[in-house]
Design a protein around this motif. Sequence first.
Motif, PDB file in Angstrom:
ATOM      1  N   ILE A 104      50.428  43.292  52.126  1.00 19.95           N
ATOM      2  CA  ILE A 104      49.710  42.153  51.527  1.00 19.95           C
ATOM      3  C   ILE A 104      48.228  42.496  51.378  1.00 19.95           C
ATOM      4  N   GLY A 105      47.657  43.077  52.428  1.00 22.04           N
ATOM      5  CA  GLY A 105      46.232  43.413  52.399  1.00 22.04           C
ATOM      6  C   GLY A 105      45.893  44.393  51.287  1.00 22.04           C
ATOM      7  N   MET A 106      46.830  45.230  50.902  1.00 14.30           N
ATOM      8  CA  MET A 106      46.576  46.209  49.845  1.00 14.30           C
ATOM      9  C   MET A 106      46.460  45.539  48.479  1.00 14.30           C
ATOM     10  N   SER A 107      47.111  44.367  48.330  1.00 18.33           N
ATOM     11  CA  SER A 107      47.045  43.653  47.057  1.00 18.33           C
ATOM     12  C   SER A 107      45.975  42.562  47.150  1.00 18.33           C
ATOM     13  N   LYS A 108      44.908  42.735  46.379  1.00 14.70           N
ATOM     14  CA  LYS A 108      43.841  41.719  46.426  1.00 14.70           C
ATOM     15  C   LYS A 108      44.387  40.382  45.917  1.00 14.70           C
ATOM     16  N   ILE A 109      45.371  40.425  45.024  1.00 16.34           N
ATOM     17  CA  ILE A 109      45.918  39.182  44.473  1.00 16.34           C
ATOM     18  C   ILE A 109      46.762  38.457  45.517  1.00 16.34           C
ATOM     19  N   MET A 140      33.924  39.360  37.805  1.00 15.15           N
ATOM     20  CA  MET A 140      34.117  40.705  38.328  1.00 15.15           C
ATOM     21  C   MET A 140      35.546  41.094  37.979  1.00 15.15           C
ATOM     22  N   VAL A 141      35.711  42.256  37.366  1.00 19.42           N
ATOM     23  CA  VAL A 141      37.053  42.731  36.998  1.00 19.42           C
ATOM     24  C   VAL A 141      37.380  43.919  37.887  1.00 19.42           C
ATOM     25  N   LYS A 142      38.541  43.870  38.546  1.00 18.05           N
ATOM     26  CA  LYS A 142      38.891  44.973  39.452  1.00 18.05           C
ATOM     27  C   LYS A 142      40.378  45.305  39.454  1.00 18.05           C
ATOM     28  N   PRO A 143      40.693  46.584  39.669  1.00 18.13           N
ATOM     29  CA  PRO A 143      42.088  46.945  39.905  1.00 18.13           C
ATOM     30  C   PRO A 143      42.555  46.230  41.167  1.00 18.13           C
ATOM     31  N   ALA A 144      43.796  45.726  41.175  1.00 19.19           N
ATOM     32  CA  ALA A 144      44.221  44.879  42.299  1.00 19.19           C
ATOM     33  C   ALA A 144      44.479  45.650  43.586  1.00 19.19           C
ATOM     34  N   HIS A 145      44.709  46.969  43.477  1.00 14.26           N
ATOM     35  CA  HIS A 145      45.089  47.715  44.687  1.00 14.26           C
ATOM     36  C   HIS A 145      44.160  48.872  45.012  1.00 14.26           C
ATOM     37  N   ALA A 168      39.771  48.863  34.189  1.00 14.60           N
ATOM     38  CA  ALA A 168      40.438  48.653  35.486  1.00 14.60           C
ATOM     39  C   ALA A 168      41.913  49.049  35.399  1.00 14.60           C
ATOM     40  N   ALA A 169      42.517  48.792  34.214  1.00 15.82           N
ATOM     41  CA  ALA A 169      43.949  49.079  34.036  1.00 15.82           C
ATOM     42  C   ALA A 169      44.245  50.581  34.048  1.00 15.82           C
ATOM     43  N   ARG A 170      43.214  51.417  33.876  1.00 18.63           N
ATOM     44  CA  ARG A 170      43.428  52.869  34.000  1.00 18.63           C
ATOM     45  C   ARG A 170      43.817  53.234  35.435  1.00 18.63           C
ATOM     46  N   PHE A 171      43.439  52.378  36.391  1.00 19.26           N
ATOM     47  CA  PHE A 171      43.681  52.684  37.803  1.00 19.26           C
ATOM     48  C   PHE A 171      44.843  51.917  38.400  1.00 19.26           C
ATOM     49  N   ASP A 172      45.338  50.921  37.697  1.00 19.13           N
ATOM     50  CA  ASP A 172      46.258  49.996  38.336  1.00 19.13           C
ATOM     51  C   ASP A 172      47.060  49.232  37.292  1.00 19.13           C
ATOM     52  N   HIS A 173      48.321  48.894  37.621  1.00 20.23           N
ATOM     53  CA  HIS A 173      49.107  48.088  36.682  1.00 20.23           C
ATOM     54  C   HIS A 173      48.737  46.614  36.777  1.00 20.23           C
ATOM     55  N   GLU A 174      48.049  46.219  37.845  1.00 20.97           N
ATOM     56  CA  GLU A 174      47.588  44.830  37.949  1.00 20.97           C
ATOM     57  C   GLU A 174      46.064  44.789  38.008  1.00 20.97           C
ATOM     58  N   VAL A 175      45.488  43.886  37.202  1.00 25.06           N
ATOM     59  CA  VAL A 175      44.033  43.756  37.168  1.00 25.06           C
ATOM     60  C   VAL A 175      43.643  42.320  37.531  1.00 25.06           C
ATOM     61  N   LEU A 176      42.703  42.231  38.455  1.00 19.05           N
ATOM     62  CA  LEU A 176      42.230  40.940  38.940  1.00 19.05           C
ATOM     63  C   LEU A 176      40.927  40.587  38.230  1.00 19.05           C
ATOM     64  N   VAL A 177      40.873  39.365  37.682  1.00 21.46           N
ATOM     65  CA  VAL A 177      39.642  38.868  37.084  1.00 21.46           C
ATOM     66  C   VAL A 177      39.148  37.739  37.984  1.00 21.46           C
ATOM     67  N   GLU A 178      37.933  37.912  38.504  1.00 20.18           N
ATOM     68  CA  GLU A 178      37.453  37.020  39.568  1.00 20.18           C
ATOM     69  C   GLU A 178      36.075  36.485  39.217  1.00 20.18           C
ATOM     70  N   ARG A 179      35.816  35.274  39.602  1.00 22.42           N
ATOM     71  CA  ARG A 179      34.490  34.692  39.387  1.00 22.42           C
ATOM     72  C   ARG A 179      33.459  35.479  40.194  1.00 22.42           C
ATOM     73  N   TRP A 180      32.350  35.819  39.549  1.00 20.22           N
ATOM     74  CA  TRP A 180      31.249  36.533  40.207  1.00 20.22           C
ATOM     75  C   TRP A 180      30.491  35.582  41.148  1.00 20.22           C
ATOM     76  N   ILE A 181      30.233  36.029  42.352  1.00 16.18           N
ATOM     77  CA  ILE A 181      29.423  35.242  43.288  1.00 16.18           C
ATOM     78  C   ILE A 181      28.058  35.900  43.406  1.00 16.18           C
ATOM     79  N   GLN A 182      27.033  35.176  43.002  1.00 12.31           N
ATOM     80  CA  GLN A 182      25.676  35.713  43.082  1.00 12.31           C
ATOM     81  C   GLN A 182      25.108  35.387  44.457  1.00 12.31           C
ATOM     82  N   GLY A 183      24.785  36.407  45.225  1.00 10.42           N
ATOM     83  CA  GLY A 183      24.190  36.123  46.530  1.00 10.42           C
ATOM     84  C   GLY A 183      24.361  37.272  47.494  1.00 10.42           C
TER      85      GLY A 183
END
Length: 308
Positions: A104-109, A140-145, A168-183
Motif C-alpha cells: 500500500i505504501g508503495m502506491s501513493k494513490i 503536482m503531477v507524479k508517477p504513483a509508485h 510522469a507516465a514514462r515512469f509509471d502506468h499510473e499517474v497521480l494529479v494532486e493539488r499543490w500545497i504552497q508552504g
Amino acid sequence: MTDALTTLKSRLAAVGSVAVLCGGKSAEREISLRSGAEVHAAMMALGINAVRVDPADSDIDVLKSFDACFIALHGRGGEDGVIQGVLEHLGVPYTGSGVMASAIGMSKIATKLLWAGAGLPTPDFYLAGVGERDIGFPLMVKPAHEGSSIGMRKVDTVEQLADAVAEAARFDHEVLVERWIQGAEFTVAILGDEALPPIRLETPNSFYDYEAKYQADSTRYICPCGLGDDKEAELKQLAKKAFQVIGCSGWGRVDVMQDQQGNFYLLEVNTVPGMTDHSLVPMAARASGRSFEQLVGEILLDGLEQRR
Ligand SMILES: Nc1ncnc2c1ncn2[C@@H]1O[C@H](COP(=O)(O)OP(=O)(O)OP(=O)(O)O)[C@@H](O)[C@H]1O
Ligand SMILES: [Mg+2]
C-alpha cells in the motif's frame, strides 16, 4: 559507550547472521547500495555477523541461510511487499513493514485513499485518465509508485498538464494529479511506536526535487523544525496515525506539507527510507539522541520481535 548502546549490544548478541539486502533493480538502486553499505558498517560496529546481499545478482534461496534480513532496498521490488513476501515464505524474519503495508505504501494513490477514508488530511487528487475533475491549480503531477522525486512536475496552467502527465507516465502506468500545497515541508521519521523530531526541509528550488535531495548544497535541513510545541506535537501525532492507518510497522518516514494557514497535508509514507549517514531518518534519530548504530540496532531488534 553510552548505556543505551551497551544494552542494545547485549540484546543483539544473540541475533546470529544477518543479510543486509541492498541494490535491487529499482530506479533507486544506487541510493540503496549506499544505504546498505552504511547499515552493514553499523552492524559490523555493533558486533553483528552481517553480509550484504544484492537480490539483483543473487539466488534468492541464499536468504534461507540467514537468521534475519535488514531490508535496505528502496522502491519497487524491495519496498513494495515483494521481497517481504519472499521472506515470509522462507520464514526469515525481516525489518520494517509487512507485505500489505509495504504494498500500500508503495502506491501513493492507495495510500491517499486510505488516509482520506480515515479522515486524515491529504491534498485533493485524482488518478490521470480515470478520475479527471477540476481540483484547481497549481497541481503536482507524479508517477504513483516512484521515489526520489523522479518524473514529477509542478503544473501552473491547464496547457501544461498533458505534457506533465505524459512525462510522469514514462515512469509509471499510473499517474497521480494532486493539488499543490504552497508552504513549508516537513518529514517525520517513525521508529517503533515513536515519532522522532520532525525535520523542516528548505530548498530554493520550486520543490524538493532530485537535485535538492541528492546533489545541491543549498538544501537546508532544520531540526528542531521551528514549529511551536503544540504544532510540533500535532504534526508528530498526525504522522503516527498516518503510519498506523496504512498498517506500517517498525520504521519509516512520513512526508507532510503545511499550507499558509498552518494546516498539515500528508504526501506519502516511505516504508524503507534512505539510510545513508546523510539521510533524513538518521538525522532525526540523532536529534532524538540515537547514533546511527543505535538506530540500525533498534530497527533490527524490532523486526525480530515482530516476526520471530
Ligand atoms: N502536493 C504537493 N504540493 C507541493 N509540493 C509537493 C506536493 N507533492 C510533492 N511535493 C514536493 O515534491 C517532493 C517529492 O514528493 P513525494 O514525497 O510525494 O515523492 P517521492 O519522490 O516519493 O519522495 P521520496 O524521495 O521521499 O520517496 C516533496 O518532498 C515536495 O517537495
Ligand atoms: Mg517524499
